[in-house]
Design a protein around this motif. Structure first.
Motif, PDB file in Angstrom:
ATOM      1  N   MET A  44     -70.050 -51.669   5.780  1.00 52.64           N
ATOM      2  CA  MET A  44     -69.416 -52.174   4.555  1.00 52.64           C
ATOM      3  C   MET A  44     -67.900 -52.212   4.761  1.00 52.64           C
ATOM      4  SD  MET A  44     -71.834 -49.881   2.040  1.00 52.64           S
ATOM      5  CE  MET A  44     -71.138 -50.359   0.462  1.00 52.64           C
ATOM      6  N   HIS A  45     -67.310 -53.395   4.546  1.00 53.59           N
ATOM      7  CA  HIS A  45     -65.884 -53.575   4.844  1.00 53.59           C
ATOM      8  C   HIS A  45     -65.332 -54.789   4.116  1.00 53.59           C
ATOM      9  CE1 HIS A  45     -67.700 -56.556   7.511  1.00 53.59           C
ATOM     10  NE2 HIS A  45     -66.524 -57.142   7.588  1.00 53.59           N
ATOM     11  N   TRP A  46     -64.038 -54.979   4.228  1.00 51.68           N
ATOM     12  CA  TRP A  46     -63.395 -56.199   3.735  1.00 51.68           C
ATOM     13  C   TRP A  46     -62.210 -56.513   4.626  1.00 51.68           C
ATOM     14  CZ3 TRP A  46     -62.432 -51.423   1.721  1.00 51.68           C
ATOM     15  CH2 TRP A  46     -61.103 -51.075   1.421  1.00 51.68           C
ATOM     16  N   HIS A  47     -61.637 -57.681   4.451  1.00 50.75           N
ATOM     17  CA  HIS A  47     -60.466 -58.052   5.250  1.00 50.75           C
ATOM     18  C   HIS A  47     -59.651 -59.149   4.567  1.00 50.75           C
ATOM     19  CE1 HIS A  47     -63.654 -60.779   6.525  1.00 50.75           C
ATOM     20  NE2 HIS A  47     -64.305 -59.762   7.054  1.00 50.75           N
ATOM     21  N   LYS A  48     -58.481 -59.396   5.175  1.00 43.16           N
ATOM     22  CA  LYS A  48     -57.497 -60.316   4.599  1.00 43.16           C
ATOM     23  C   LYS A  48     -57.946 -61.778   4.692  1.00 43.16           C
ATOM     24  CE  LYS A  48     -52.488 -60.959   4.980  1.00 43.16           C
ATOM     25  NZ  LYS A  48     -51.298 -60.603   5.793  1.00 43.16           N
ATOM     26  N   ALA A  93     -60.777 -64.973   4.955  1.00 42.13           N
ATOM     27  CA  ALA A  93     -62.119 -65.316   4.486  1.00 42.13           C
ATOM     28  C   ALA A  93     -63.038 -65.410   5.699  1.00 42.13           C
ATOM     29  CB  ALA A  93     -62.094 -66.634   3.733  1.00 42.13           C
ATOM     30  N   GLU A  94     -64.321 -65.099   5.496  1.00 41.47           N
ATOM     31  CA  GLU A  94     -65.304 -65.072   6.594  1.00 41.47           C
ATOM     32  C   GLU A  94     -66.410 -66.090   6.343  1.00 41.47           C
ATOM     33  OE1 GLU A  94     -66.775 -61.174   7.763  1.00 41.47           O
ATOM     34  OE2 GLU A  94     -68.838 -61.907   7.729  1.00 41.47           O
ATOM     35  N   TRP A  95     -66.603 -66.972   7.297  1.00 41.65           N
ATOM     36  CA  TRP A  95     -67.688 -67.966   7.288  1.00 41.65           C
ATOM     37  C   TRP A  95     -68.579 -67.608   8.467  1.00 41.65           C
ATOM     38  CZ3 TRP A  95     -69.635 -71.521  10.756  1.00 41.65           C
ATOM     39  CH2 TRP A  95     -70.287 -72.671  10.277  1.00 41.65           C
ATOM     40  N   PRO A 107     -65.665 -57.428  -0.486  1.00 35.38           N
ATOM     41  CA  PRO A 107     -66.354 -56.476   0.391  1.00 35.38           C
ATOM     42  C   PRO A 107     -67.783 -56.908   0.679  1.00 35.38           C
ATOM     43  CG  PRO A 107     -66.327 -55.637  -1.854  1.00 35.38           C
ATOM     44  CD  PRO A 107     -65.562 -56.946  -1.876  1.00 35.38           C
ATOM     45  N   HIS A 108     -68.220 -56.665   1.932  1.00 33.77           N
ATOM     46  CA  HIS A 108     -69.539 -57.150   2.347  1.00 33.77           C
ATOM     47  C   HIS A 108     -70.107 -56.315   3.480  1.00 33.77           C
ATOM     48  CE1 HIS A 108     -66.366 -59.281   4.578  1.00 33.77           C
ATOM     49  NE2 HIS A 108     -67.186 -59.233   5.605  1.00 33.77           N
ATOM     50  N   SER A 109     -71.380 -56.567   3.819  1.00 32.99           N
ATOM     51  CA  SER A 109     -72.045 -55.898   4.941  1.00 32.99           C
ATOM     52  C   SER A 109     -73.059 -56.857   5.540  1.00 32.99           C
ATOM     53  CB  SER A 109     -72.753 -54.625   4.462  1.00 32.99           C
ATOM     54  OG  SER A 109     -73.875 -54.989   3.655  1.00 32.99           O
ATOM     55  N   VAL A 115     -66.557 -66.944  11.627  1.00 31.15           N
ATOM     56  CA  VAL A 115     -65.357 -67.766  11.693  1.00 31.15           C
ATOM     57  C   VAL A 115     -64.409 -67.292  10.595  1.00 31.15           C
ATOM     58  CG1 VAL A 115     -64.487 -70.082  11.202  1.00 31.15           C
ATOM     59  CG2 VAL A 115     -66.453 -69.790  12.717  1.00 31.15           C
ATOM     60  N   PHE A 116     -63.153 -67.060  10.946  1.00 37.56           N
ATOM     61  CA  PHE A 116     -62.149 -66.582   9.987  1.00 37.56           C
ATOM     62  C   PHE A 116     -61.042 -67.625   9.827  1.00 37.56           C
ATOM     63  CE2 PHE A 116     -64.356 -63.059  11.863  1.00 37.56           C
ATOM     64  CZ  PHE A 116     -64.673 -62.290  10.760  1.00 37.56           C
ATOM     65  N   ASP A 117     -60.513 -67.741   8.608  1.00 44.78           N
ATOM     66  CA  ASP A 117     -59.525 -68.792   8.347  1.00 44.78           C
ATOM     67  C   ASP A 117     -58.108 -68.347   8.707  1.00 44.78           C
ATOM     68  OD1 ASP A 117     -59.115 -67.006   6.261  1.00 44.78           O
ATOM     69  OD2 ASP A 117     -59.382 -68.480   4.656  1.00 44.78           O
TER      70      ASP A 117
END
Ligand code: MN
Ligand code: MN
Length: 391
Positions: free
Chosen positions: A104-108, A110-112, A149-151, A165-167
């Motif tokens: 479980m985490h998050w980041h700056k 966006a995640e595709w 936040p996601h997992s 893929v991250f933007d």
């Protein structure tokens, strides 16, 4: 003088090696060589004659990316550190065993994601307490907006492997906000106060981050459902491969942008399949850079960069390609099987201009004055609105 067996063997190996020779141009490599890599990149070793000039590197292989191994899986990344021209998008190739969890985490950024093999359960919540849980399989996408936040957890069978893929080209998978990392750096008395329970409740929390770890395989999705404030308004997953493809003579295209996958506001994509001998037609994009991931087959891409510059690169499964905005390009299937790759854009929409369409939709007299081509060339171009694979 007779050759020794070793000399003979070396000579045979040498004659089988790809050589930088094109007609009367070039000569054999007599110094150190890496025949395997040279064979993988025939258009680098012997560039097409139309290639010219100096261009930035537009190719990277995940095979050259550092592997981060963990109990429960692995990850490797292709970012602006590996492929400096690609500043808009970064990619991570990740594997999770059955039960293996990307914690479980998050980041700056966006995640595709595109699921390459197997199945995973993905979870998230949004800023309004809406929840999201889904099981995704091959050809499915997910999109988690920045900060959400996601997992991800591998499911029954052999878990899964996917492309993230991250933007942001400078994204790093090693710099994400991890649940375990945060709690390891929060005093126990603060945790106790936050949850209104004794400090001893937190005796078991990990002392260092988990990142990827092995856990039991979860039960059915239905039993894993958490209601929260209801489901997220726009689903964070999408079945890309299930879309009806646009069919052309030389292959198919599936386009997924925010018009179809509403949550995906910063990444647009096309899944392109090109049959042997076919090609993704000559075109360019009117909005942003292109970032490519090759899923299967063998390709050759030539990029035209203006000012006399054009260069050809070879690609195979696991390779990444980059095309800076708004350079013109085409991609040929040079193998014996279907070529499959993803075109990725940091945008809410897919946008390209086809050379064929440009010429067909410009007064033909004017086009002929430029190129001195017969009307029959222009007459053969079908009107279209979607990207074309030529066959
Ligand atoms: Mn993530
Ligand atoms: Mn393109």
């Amino acid at each position: 003088m007779a050759l020794t067996n070793t000399q003979e063997r070396e000579q045979t190996e040498f004659s089988n090696r790809p050589q930088p020779i094109d007609g009367k141009m070039g000569a054999t490599i007599i110094g150190p060589a890496n025949p395997t890599r040279e064979a993988e990149n025939p258009d680098t070793l012997v560039p097409p004659r139309a290639d010219h000039g100096t261009m930035a590197n537009l190719r990277w292989s995940f095979a050259d990316s550092h592997m981060h191994l963990s109990e429960g899986g692995w990850g490797r990344q292709t970012t602006a550190r590996e492929l400096p021209i690609a500043t808009e998008v970064a990619g991570v190739n990740m594997r999770l065993t059955a039960g293996g969890v990307r914690e479980m985490h998050w980041h700056k950024a966006a995640e595709w994601a595109y699921m390459l093999k197997g199945m995973a359960r993905i979870t998230a919540i949004d800023q309004d307490g809406h929840t999201f849980q889904d099981d995704v399989g091959e050809g499915d996408l997910w999109y988690f907006p920045a900060g959400i936040p996601h997992s991800i957890q591998g499911l029954e069978g052999d878990g899964c492997e996917f492309l993230l893929v991250f933007d942001d080209g400078n994204f790093s998978e090693e710099e994400t906000f991890l649940l375990s990392d945060w709690l390891a750096h929060t005093p126990r008395e603060v945790l106790a106060k936050n949850f209104g329970v004794p400090q001893s409740a937190f005796d078991g929390i990990p002392q260092k981050d988990l990142w990827i770890f092995q856990a039991p395989v979860p039960g059915p999705l239905a039993s894993d459902r958490v209601a929260g404030a209801g489901p997220v308004p726009n689903s964070f997953s999408h079945r890309m491969l299930a879309q009806t493809p646009i069919r052309m003579n030389g292959g198919t295209v599936r386009i997924t942008d925010s018009s179809l996958f509403k949550a995906s506001k910063t990444i647009a994509a096309a899944l392109v399949e090109v049959e042997p001998g076919g090609m993704r037609e000559l075109h360019w994009h009117t909005n942003v850079d292109e970032w490519q991931y090759y899923i299967s087959g063998q390709a050759r891409m030539t990029v035209f960069a203006s000012q006399n510059n054009a260069r050809t690169f070879n690609f195979q499964a696991g390779d990444v390609g980059a095309v800076p905005f708004p350079m013109a390009h085409y991609i040929e299937n040079i193998g014996a099987s279907t070529l499959r790759f993803l075109e990725i854009f940091r945008s809410d929409h897919f946008a390209d201009v086809s050379l064929a369409q440009w010429l067909a939709f410009t007064p033909h007299e004017l086009v002929r004055a430029h190129l001195n081509i017969d009307e029959s060339v222009l007459a053969k171009i079908p009107p279209r609105k979607t990207p074309v694979v030529a066959g």
